[in-house]
Scaffold this motif. Structure first.
Motif, mmCIF file in Angstrom:
data_model
loop_
_atom_site.group_PDB
_atom_site.id
_atom_site.type_symbol
_atom_site.label_atom_id
_atom_site.label_comp_id
_atom_site.label_asym_id
_atom_site.label_seq_id
_atom_site.Cartn_x
_atom_site.Cartn_y
_atom_site.Cartn_z
ATOM 1 N N UNK A 47 0.829 -1.210 0.000
ATOM 2 C CA UNK A 47 0.000 0.000 0.000
ATOM 3 C C UNK A 47 0.866 1.263 0.000
ATOM 4 N N UNK A 48 1.971 1.240 0.749
ATOM 5 C CA UNK A 48 2.880 2.387 0.776
ATOM 6 C C UNK A 48 3.542 2.576 -0.589
ATOM 7 N N UNK A 49 3.969 1.484 -1.185
ATOM 8 C CA UNK A 49 4.615 1.565 -2.503
ATOM 9 C C UNK A 49 3.634 2.051 -3.567
ATOM 10 N N UNK A 50 2.358 1.705 -3.420
ATOM 11 C CA UNK A 50 1.357 2.126 -4.403
ATOM 12 C C UNK A 50 0.876 3.552 -4.166
ATOM 13 N N UNK A 51 1.294 4.159 -3.038
ATOM 14 C CA UNK A 51 0.882 5.527 -2.749
ATOM 15 C C UNK A 51 -0.483 5.628 -2.083
ATOM 16 N N UNK A 52 -1.015 4.520 -1.605
ATOM 17 C CA UNK A 52 -2.320 4.548 -0.941
ATOM 18 C C UNK A 52 -2.228 5.169 0.449
ATOM 19 N N UNK A 53 -1.081 5.010 1.107
ATOM 20 C CA UNK A 53 -0.867 5.613 2.424
ATOM 21 C C UNK A 53 0.452 6.372 2.390
ATOM 22 N N UNK A 54 0.555 7.419 3.230
ATOM 23 C CA UNK A 54 1.797 8.189 3.261
ATOM 24 C C UNK A 54 2.783 7.571 4.255
ATOM 25 N N UNK A 55 3.971 8.191 4.349
ATOM 26 C CA UNK A 55 5.034 7.627 5.182
ATOM 27 C C UNK A 55 4.657 7.610 6.658
ATOM 28 N N UNK A 56 4.028 8.687 7.123
ATOM 29 C CA UNK A 56 3.635 8.736 8.535
ATOM 30 C C UNK A 56 2.658 7.612 8.874
ATOM 31 N N UNK A 57 1.668 7.421 8.030
ATOM 32 C CA UNK A 57 0.687 6.349 8.248
ATOM 33 C C UNK A 57 1.377 4.986 8.210
ATOM 34 N N UNK A 58 2.284 4.810 7.243
ATOM 35 C CA UNK A 58 3.024 3.549 7.121
ATOM 36 C C UNK A 58 3.815 3.266 8.399
ATOM 37 N N UNK A 59 4.577 4.253 8.874
ATOM 38 C CA UNK A 59 5.408 4.053 10.063
ATOM 39 C C UNK A 59 4.545 3.826 11.304
ATOM 40 N N UNK A 60 3.441 4.543 11.425
ATOM 41 C CA UNK A 60 2.560 4.378 12.579
ATOM 42 C C UNK A 60 1.981 2.967 12.621
ATOM 43 N N UNK A 61 1.497 2.513 11.481
ATOM 44 C CA UNK A 61 0.903 1.173 11.440
ATOM 45 C C UNK A 61 1.964 0.079 11.588
ATOM 46 N N UNK A 62 3.143 0.299 11.012
ATOM 47 C CA UNK A 62 4.198 -0.694 11.136
ATOM 48 C C UNK A 62 4.664 -0.808 12.590
ATOM 49 N N UNK A 63 4.744 0.332 13.285
ATOM 50 C CA UNK A 63 5.156 0.260 14.691
ATOM 51 C C UNK A 63 4.078 -0.448 15.514
ATOM 52 N N UNK A 64 2.831 -0.288 15.148
ATOM 53 C CA UNK A 64 1.770 -1.015 15.825
ATOM 54 C C UNK A 64 1.875 -2.502 15.620
ATOM 55 N N UNK A 65 2.315 -2.931 14.446
ATOM 56 C CA UNK A 65 2.490 -4.359 14.187
ATOM 57 C C UNK A 65 3.692 -4.919 14.926
ATOM 58 N N UNK A 66 4.705 -4.080 15.182
ATOM 59 C CA UNK A 66 5.913 -4.554 15.838
ATOM 60 C C UNK A 66 5.761 -4.693 17.339
ATOM 61 N N UNK A 67 4.700 -4.100 17.908
ATOM 62 C CA UNK A 67 4.493 -4.194 19.354
ATOM 63 C C UNK A 67 3.994 -5.583 19.728
ATOM 64 N N UNK A 68 4.504 -6.082 20.848
ATOM 65 C CA UNK A 68 4.019 -7.357 21.372
ATOM 66 C C UNK A 68 2.845 -7.070 22.288
#
Length: 69
Positions: A47-68
């Protein structure tokens, strides 16, 4: 001569029938493998590569996935 032709015709018919039986009794081909599911990280990357979400959204969601949890 006619008897020979009849015998040849019978032999050909028997061979054809046997070939058809063998062809019909062949096992069906195996089903295709199920499609592979994308992981949430792969979906975010796509989705980030396709431009559907911006960098801030990508990093926010990715950090949410990395949390245990």
């Amino acid at each position: 001569m006619v008897k020979l032709l009849v015998v040849l015709l019978v032999i050909i018919l028997v061979v054809l029938v046997l070939m058809m039986i063998r062809w019909r009794s062949a096992p069906p081909p195996p089903p295709p493998p199920p499609p592979q599911r994308e992981s949430p990280r792969e979906i975010l990357k796509r989705r980030y590569a396709a431009g559907e979400i911006d960098e801030d959204e990508y990093l926010r969601r990715m950090s949410g996935l990395n949390q245990d949890w």
